[in-house]
Write a protein that holds these residues in place. Structure first.
Motif, PDB file in Angstrom:
ATOM      1  N   ILE A 105      56.157-105.334  11.050  1.00  0.00           N
ATOM      2  CA  ILE A 105      57.621-105.212  10.883  1.00  0.00           C
ATOM      3  C   ILE A 105      58.307-106.543  11.214  1.00  0.00           C
ATOM      4  CG2 ILE A 105      59.704-104.016  11.722  1.00  0.00           C
ATOM      5  CD1 ILE A 105      57.977-102.222   9.895  1.00  0.00           C
ATOM      6  N   ASP A 106      57.812-107.257  12.251  1.00  0.00           N
ATOM      7  CA  ASP A 106      58.366-108.589  12.563  1.00  0.00           C
ATOM      8  C   ASP A 106      58.206-109.520  11.357  1.00  0.00           C
ATOM      9  OD1 ASP A 106      59.010-107.771  15.084  1.00  0.00           O
ATOM     10  OD2 ASP A 106      57.429-108.906  16.112  1.00  0.00           O
ATOM     11  N   ALA A 107      57.044-109.445  10.701  1.00  0.00           N
ATOM     12  CA  ALA A 107      56.805-110.310   9.532  1.00  0.00           C
ATOM     13  C   ALA A 107      57.778-109.953   8.409  1.00  0.00           C
ATOM     14  CB  ALA A 107      55.361-110.169   9.057  1.00  0.00           C
ATOM     15  N   CYS A 108      58.048-108.656   8.211  1.00  0.00           N
ATOM     16  CA  CYS A 108      59.035-108.237   7.195  1.00  0.00           C
ATOM     17  C   CYS A 108      60.401-108.839   7.528  1.00  0.00           C
ATOM     18  CB  CYS A 108      59.176-106.714   7.157  1.00  0.00           C
ATOM     19  SG  CYS A 108      57.764-105.872   6.482  1.00  0.00           S
ATOM     20  N   ARG A 109      60.798-108.739   8.794  1.00  0.00           N
ATOM     21  CA  ARG A 109      62.109-109.272   9.207  1.00  0.00           C
ATOM     22  C   ARG A 109      62.164-110.772   8.941  1.00  0.00           C
ATOM     23  NH1 ARG A 109      62.175-105.977  14.167  1.00  0.00           N
ATOM     24  NH2 ARG A 109      63.442-104.139  13.738  1.00  0.00           N
TER      25      ARG A 109
ATOM     26  N   GLU B  37      57.266 -94.679  11.888  1.00  0.00           N
ATOM     27  CA  GLU B  37      58.399 -94.718  12.813  1.00  0.00           C
ATOM     28  C   GLU B  37      59.051 -96.109  12.841  1.00  0.00           C
ATOM     29  OE1 GLU B  37      57.435 -93.162  16.693  1.00  0.00           O
ATOM     30  OE2 GLU B  37      59.283 -94.074  17.493  1.00  0.00           O
ATOM     31  N   ALA B  38      58.198 -97.147  12.930  1.00  0.00           N
ATOM     32  CA  ALA B  38      58.744 -98.514  12.985  1.00  0.00           C
ATOM     33  C   ALA B  38      59.498 -98.836  11.692  1.00  0.00           C
ATOM     34  CB  ALA B  38      57.615 -99.511  13.202  1.00  0.00           C
ATOM     35  N   GLY B  39      58.983 -98.366  10.561  1.00  0.00           N
ATOM     36  CA  GLY B  39      59.639 -98.611   9.280  1.00  0.00           C
ATOM     37  C   GLY B  39      61.001 -97.931   9.223  1.00  0.00           C
ATOM     38  N   ARG B  40      61.050 -96.679   9.714  1.00  0.00           N
ATOM     39  CA  ARG B  40      62.322 -95.939   9.727  1.00  0.00           C
ATOM     40  C   ARG B  40      63.364 -96.686  10.554  1.00  0.00           C
ATOM     41  NH1 ARG B  40      59.596 -91.181  10.017  1.00  0.00           N
ATOM     42  NH2 ARG B  40      59.566 -91.248  12.285  1.00  0.00           N
TER      43      ARG B  40
ATOM     44  N   ASN C 111      43.863 -94.628   9.299  1.00  0.00           N
ATOM     45  CA  ASN C 111      44.000 -94.285  10.724  1.00  0.00           C
ATOM     46  C   ASN C 111      45.321 -93.569  11.019  1.00  0.00           C
ATOM     47  OD1 ASN C 111      45.087 -95.585  13.600  1.00  0.00           O
ATOM     48  ND2 ASN C 111      43.025 -94.743  13.630  1.00  0.00           N
ATOM     49  N   SER C 112      45.224 -92.393  11.638  1.00  0.00           N
ATOM     50  CA  SER C 112      46.445 -91.593  11.790  1.00  0.00           C
ATOM     51  C   SER C 112      47.418 -92.186  12.794  1.00  0.00           C
ATOM     52  CB  SER C 112      46.128 -90.131  12.102  1.00  0.00           C
ATOM     53  OG  SER C 112      45.106 -90.008  13.013  1.00  0.00           O
ATOM     54  N   GLN C 113      46.905 -92.846  13.852  1.00  0.00           N
ATOM     55  CA  GLN C 113      47.827 -93.456  14.825  1.00  0.00           C
ATOM     56  C   GLN C 113      48.605 -94.600  14.157  1.00  0.00           C
ATOM     57  OE1 GLN C 113      44.364 -93.085  15.659  1.00  0.00           O
ATOM     58  NE2 GLN C 113      44.770 -91.129  16.649  1.00  0.00           N
ATOM     59  N   LEU C 114      47.902 -95.385  13.318  1.00  0.00           N
ATOM     60  CA  LEU C 114      48.586 -96.488  12.624  1.00  0.00           C
ATOM     61  C   LEU C 114      49.641 -95.932  11.658  1.00  0.00           C
ATOM     62  CD1 LEU C 114      48.911 -99.500  12.003  1.00  0.00           C
ATOM     63  CD2 LEU C 114      47.167 -99.242  10.235  1.00  0.00           C
ATOM     64  N   ARG C 115      49.288 -94.889  10.940  1.00  0.00           N
ATOM     65  CA  ARG C 115      50.229 -94.303   9.966  1.00  0.00           C
ATOM     66  C   ARG C 115      51.490 -93.819  10.682  1.00  0.00           C
ATOM     67  NH1 ARG C 115      46.743 -93.441   5.103  1.00  0.00           N
ATOM     68  NH2 ARG C 115      48.260 -92.162   4.036  1.00  0.00           N
TER      69      ARG C 115
ATOM     70  N   SER D 235      50.022-100.099  17.786  1.00  0.00           N
ATOM     71  CA  SER D 235      51.351-100.634  18.060  1.00  0.00           C
ATOM     72  C   SER D 235      51.402-102.133  17.789  1.00  0.00           C
ATOM     73  CB  SER D 235      51.872-100.241  19.444  1.00  0.00           C
ATOM     74  OG  SER D 235      51.061-100.775  20.424  1.00  0.00           O
ATOM     75  N   VAL D 236      50.310-102.859  18.047  1.00  0.00           N
ATOM     76  CA  VAL D 236      50.308-104.302  17.722  1.00  0.00           C
ATOM     77  C   VAL D 236      50.421-104.494  16.207  1.00  0.00           C
ATOM     78  CG1 VAL D 236      48.895-106.396  17.695  1.00  0.00           C
ATOM     79  CG2 VAL D 236      49.027-105.031  19.776  1.00  0.00           C
TER      80      VAL D 236
END
Ligand code: KG4
Ligand code: ZN
Length: 367
Positions: free
Chosen positions: A281-285, A310-313, A301-305, A274-275
């Motif tokens: 995503i904050d950096a993209c914004r 989800e965050a990207g969506r 890593n599956s948790q990262l993927r 999550s970090v």
């Protein structure tokens, strides 16, 4: 030494992602424990061979540089000749050679760079000493096509956790954030060792995390809170995360209690994923980027993927994570970056270019 054939690694990569013209590049990789070579034409993968010395290191709990260097010396000629043979080519068909010049283990880099220089000299071909980490960004072009303007990249490997803003992959990269201490992969590998998993421990944590309760332990969210979090919005710190988990495990052991391994893995994975996804995503914004490239071994890593998808969506960011075989170290990433450099008209490296085990991330190729 185990190897992977071109057929294996090319499964699932749409041929349509690349063009059929463009420079023909032989890419050579030897930064750590993979000796790899590949041929790329433009943005099309033609062949890709990876030999790994991982099994020789497993019993030591980490990569032993001396063993890895010897393995590169053994594998170099067989791997390169097989990559050329699979492409139905010989050196005369190649327009340029690209080789990882850093960052990585000095002895390992020296084998790959010396071998590549010999080939370039013998065949009278230009050579590019490239940055391995930028190769992890570039390899996504083989699967997803050209990089859009204003792209952000999250590179997570055993040694790096970095956010890079890509203005022009051949000429201009800005380091937006990096790890202040342990990389995410390093943190997973160290906790895995404590839990008794063999090296590399990241995939074991991933597998157990899927079975556990991610809320079982309170794991700190590295560098997201308080003054440090505000001062370092795009930097990472996973050393405190590792220490918190280690203390919890050691405390339970001292009390004679069982260790709920699945829950420990799930809680650690939840915090790290999550970090990483939040900061990416904050950096993209912050830069107005609507494409996020993800690369490096930890992007398997599956948790990262899941978190990133989800965050990207939610944020309207197109998250491009390559298939797992392209996430880990390979020659295709090196050849693909070389192809960008040739296409952009960047001058080749001089014949006496050095290796740099700490090559800065904003340095794309050696002068
Ligand atoms: O990029 P890479 O192949 O080598 C370096 O250049 O460092 O990354 C290796 C790292 C190791 O720390 C390994 O444990 C981690 O990637 N890794 C994973 C997974 N697969 C590989 N970590 C977590 N979950 C995974 N599935
Ligand atoms: Zn790597």
């Amino acid at each position: 030494m185990s190897d992977v054939t071109s057929d294996d690694i090319m499964k699932g990569i749409p041929a349509a992602a690349g063009g059929s013209d463009g420079p023909v590049i032989l890419g050579i990789e030897s930064t750590c424990d993979e000796t790899a070579a590949a041929v790329v034409r433009g943005t099309t993968l033609v062949s890709n061979i990876v030999a790994s010395s991982m099994e020789e290191h497993a019993r030591y709990g980490g990569v032993i540089p001396e063993i890895a260097s010897r393995a590169h010396a053994e594998a170099f000629v067989p791997v390169v000749s097989r990559a050329l043979a699979d492409a139905n080519m010989d050196l005369s068909d190649i327009d340029a050679i690209a080789v990882s010049a850093g960052p990585g283990l000095a002895g390992c880099l020296a084998v790959g760079v010396s071998g590549a220089k010999s080939l370039a000299w013998a065949a009278n071909k230009p050579i590019y000493g490239i940055n391995h980490v930028i190769g992890h960004v570039s390899v996504t072009q083989l699967q997803f096509g050209a990089l859009p303007e204003n792209t952000m990249a999250l590179i997570v490997s055993g040694g790096h956790t970095s956010l890079l803003h890509i203005d022009d992959i051949a000429r201009s990269i800005e380091v937006v954030g990096t790890t202040l201490d342990d990389a995410a992969g390093e943190c997973f590998d160290k906790v895995a060792r404590l839990l008794g998993f063999p090296y590399p421990g990241g995939p074991h944590i991933d597998r157990h995390a899927r079975l556990g309760d991610p809320t079982a332990l309170k794991v700190p969210m590295g560098l997201t809170q308080g003054r440090a979090g505000a001062e370092h919005p795009y930097d990472f710190s996973f050393s405190g995360v590792k220490t918190a988990v280690a203390r919890w495990v050691e405390g339970r052991r001292a009390d004679g209690k069982d260790i709920p391994v699945d829950d420990v893995c799930a809680s650690l994975a939840q915090s790290v994923a999550s970090v990483l996804s939040r900061k990416a995503i904050d950096a993209c914004r912050s830069r107005g980027s609507d494409t996020l490239i993800v690369g490096g071994g930890f992007s398997a890593n599956s948790q990262l993927r899941e978190h990133l998808a989800e965050a990207g969506r939610e944020a309207g960011v197109d998250v491009r994570i390559p298939e797992i075989k392209l996430c880990t170290d390979n020659g295709a990433m090196v050849a693909m970056l070389g192809s960008n450099l040739v296409t952009a008209g960047v001058a080749p490296s001089s014949p006496d270019f050095p290796i740099d085990s700490a090559m800065p991330l904003d340095s794309i190729s050696m002068a």
